[in-house]
Structure formats: structure tokens, C-alpha cells
Design an enzyme around this catalytic site. Sequence first.
Site, PDB file in Angstrom:
ATOM      1  N   GLY A  84      -4.551   8.235   0.695  1.00 32.21           N
ATOM      2  CA  GLY A  84      -5.610   9.219   0.458  1.00 32.21           C
ATOM      3  C   GLY A  84      -6.259   9.153  -0.911  1.00 32.21           C
ATOM      4  N   SER A  85      -6.193   7.978  -1.579  1.00 24.45           N
ATOM      5  CA  SER A  85      -6.834   7.914  -2.900  1.00 24.45           C
ATOM      6  C   SER A  85      -8.353   8.039  -2.778  1.00 24.45           C
ATOM      7  CB  SER A  85      -6.442   6.632  -3.644  1.00 24.45           C
ATOM      8  OG  SER A  85      -7.017   5.502  -3.041  1.00 24.45           O
ATOM      9  N   ASN A  86      -8.925   7.507  -1.701  1.00 21.27           N
ATOM     10  CA  ASN A  86     -10.372   7.658  -1.507  1.00 21.27           C
ATOM     11  C   ASN A  86     -10.733   9.112  -1.212  1.00 21.27           C
ATOM     12  OD1 ASN A  86     -12.036   4.989  -1.510  1.00 21.27           O
ATOM     13  ND2 ASN A  86     -10.064   4.476  -0.586  1.00 21.27           N
ATOM     14  N   MET A  93      -6.623   4.335  10.089  1.00 23.60           N
ATOM     15  CA  MET A  93      -6.182   3.096  10.722  1.00 23.60           C
ATOM     16  C   MET A  93      -6.133   3.208  12.243  1.00 23.60           C
ATOM     17  SD  MET A  93      -6.068   1.227   8.255  1.00 23.60           S
ATOM     18  CE  MET A  93      -5.612   0.835   6.591  1.00 23.60           C
ATOM     19  N   HIS A 109     -14.273  -0.584   3.535  1.00 20.13           N
ATOM     20  CA  HIS A 109     -13.388  -1.701   3.878  1.00 20.13           C
ATOM     21  C   HIS A 109     -13.168  -2.573   2.635  1.00 20.13           C
ATOM     22  CE1 HIS A 109     -11.248  -4.481   6.390  1.00 20.13           C
ATOM     23  NE2 HIS A 109     -11.880  -5.454   5.760  1.00 20.13           N
TER      24      HIS A 109
HETATM   25  C1  GRF Z   1      -8.481   1.408   1.328  1.00 20.77           C
HETATM   26  O1  GRF Z   1      -8.232   0.190   0.668  1.00 20.77           O
HETATM   27  C2  GRF Z   1      -9.530   1.247   2.382  1.00 20.77           C
HETATM   28  O2  GRF Z   1     -10.511   0.300   2.051  1.00 20.77           O
HETATM   29  C3  GRF Z   1      -8.724   0.761   3.560  1.00 20.77           C
HETATM   30  O3  GRF Z   1      -7.533   1.514   3.491  1.00 20.77           O
HETATM   31  C4  GRF Z   1      -7.263   1.855   2.139  1.00 20.77           C
HETATM   32  C5  GRF Z   1      -7.064   3.324   2.067  1.00 20.77           C
HETATM   33  O4  GRF Z   1      -6.581   3.743   0.811  1.00 20.77           O
HETATM   34  N1  GRF Z   1      -9.453   0.915   4.785  1.00 20.77           N
HETATM   35  P1  GRF Z   1      -6.425   5.276   0.482  1.00 20.77           P
HETATM   36  O5  GRF Z   1      -5.618   5.913   1.603  1.00 20.77           O
HETATM   37  O6  GRF Z   1      -7.801   5.876   0.376  1.00 20.77           O
HETATM   38  O7  GRF Z   1      -5.689   5.311  -0.817  1.00 20.77           O
END
Ligand code: GRF
Length: 201
Positions: free
Chosen positions: A11-13, A89, A108
Site C-alpha cells: 500500500g505504499s502507492n 493483484m 505498472h
Molecule cells: C507497485 O510496484 C505496483 O506498480 C505494482 O505493485 C506494487 C504495489 O506496491 N502493481 P504498493 O502496494 O503500492 O506498495
Amino acid sequence: MRFAVFVSGAGSNLKAIHEACKKGEIKSELALVFSNRPKAGGLKYAQEVGLETLHLNPKDYTNPQSFDRDVVIHLKQAKIDFIITAGYMKLFTPYFVKQFPNQIINVHPSLLPAFKGKSGIKDAFTYGVKVTGVTIHFVNDKMDAGPIIMQEAFQVDPLETLESLTERMHKVEHKIFKKAIVLFEDGKLKVKAARRVEISD
Ligand code: GRF
């Protein structure tokens, strides 16, 4: 507008997007965080900071369609206008994508169409690429294949490790994902013929 962020992992994004909302950089309301995995770090983060959350387990459904139908019911109830998939995912069914045409945006960690799939960073690293990067794209019903909104490339350093590459990738993701969301909410993204996404001023 109201949007949902879909997560399956750390969940860093999500966190970067939430920070951008708090700073007023993203004006739409982060109205829901959805996860297909009960233990997703992103779900835990959302609960801790008091965001609205929803978890549905695909194992409780007989097939992907019935799962997606239920998710859509919840999204419509929550009056969600668009969806951000940030490490979600799970492939959407064609039914789901039809409910939100060009209203689902994904990040991605490779320069698509190279290195599609769940391990884009590792696959590119193992292949030995000299340049890689981040792609932000609209989602269609094929994996990592929707119209490309934005890409940022960077060099792979000679002494790069998978860990350092992953860290750099995430930094770029956090930087450009919010830019794409702002362009979208400002109505500046138009999907033209031949999949080309036009960005207006
Ligand atoms: C990211 O690298 C994104 O590009 C990929 O999964 C990862 C998710 O990272 N689809 P986070 O959960 O947001 O840390």
C-alpha cells in the site's frame, strides 16, 4: 468526484495518493479502499488512518464474475466515479471493466508493453535491461494492456540490486501516479482512436 483505491499488497502507492489528497493536490475524495486480501498492508493502513474500507474474499464466491458483480454493487452504493488500482493483484472480468470504461487507472512497474505481469521489476532486472520505468495506464480486460497515459523511464545503474531498483521504482510510481490522477480528475485525458491517450493543457 469520488474514487476508490484497490490494493492487495503493502500500500505504499495508496499512502502516497492519500498524502496527495490531504495536501489538496488531488481534489477528488478518496471514498473507499478495497482489498481482495484481508492481510494487505494497504488495507491495514487505510483502517488506521480512518478511511472507509471494504474487503471481499474471492474464495467466498463461486467464480470471478460473481465476485466482480458484488464489488460493483458496493462501488455503485458508495457512488464511486473512478478507480485506482495500486498493486491490486487480481484481473478484472470484462463485466467489471464495462461498468467503468476508461475510469480505472493502474500503475505498472515496467515500461509496458515490456514485462507485463506480477513481477515486472524482477523480470526486467533479471533480463538485464539498461533502462526501465513506470507506466500509468487505463485498465481494460487484458492484463497490463490498456491505453498508456504516462511513462517515466530511468537508467538501471551498473551496481543496481533488485532491492535498490524496487525502491527507485516506487519513488517514481509515487511521483507520477498522482500526476495522472490530477490530469484525469481535471478532465484532461481523452482516449483517442488507436488507443492513444491525448493529454490536453
Ligand atoms: C507497485 O510496484 C505496483 O506498480 C505494482 O505493485 C506494487 C504495489 O506496491 N502493481 P504498493 O502496494 O503500492 O506498495
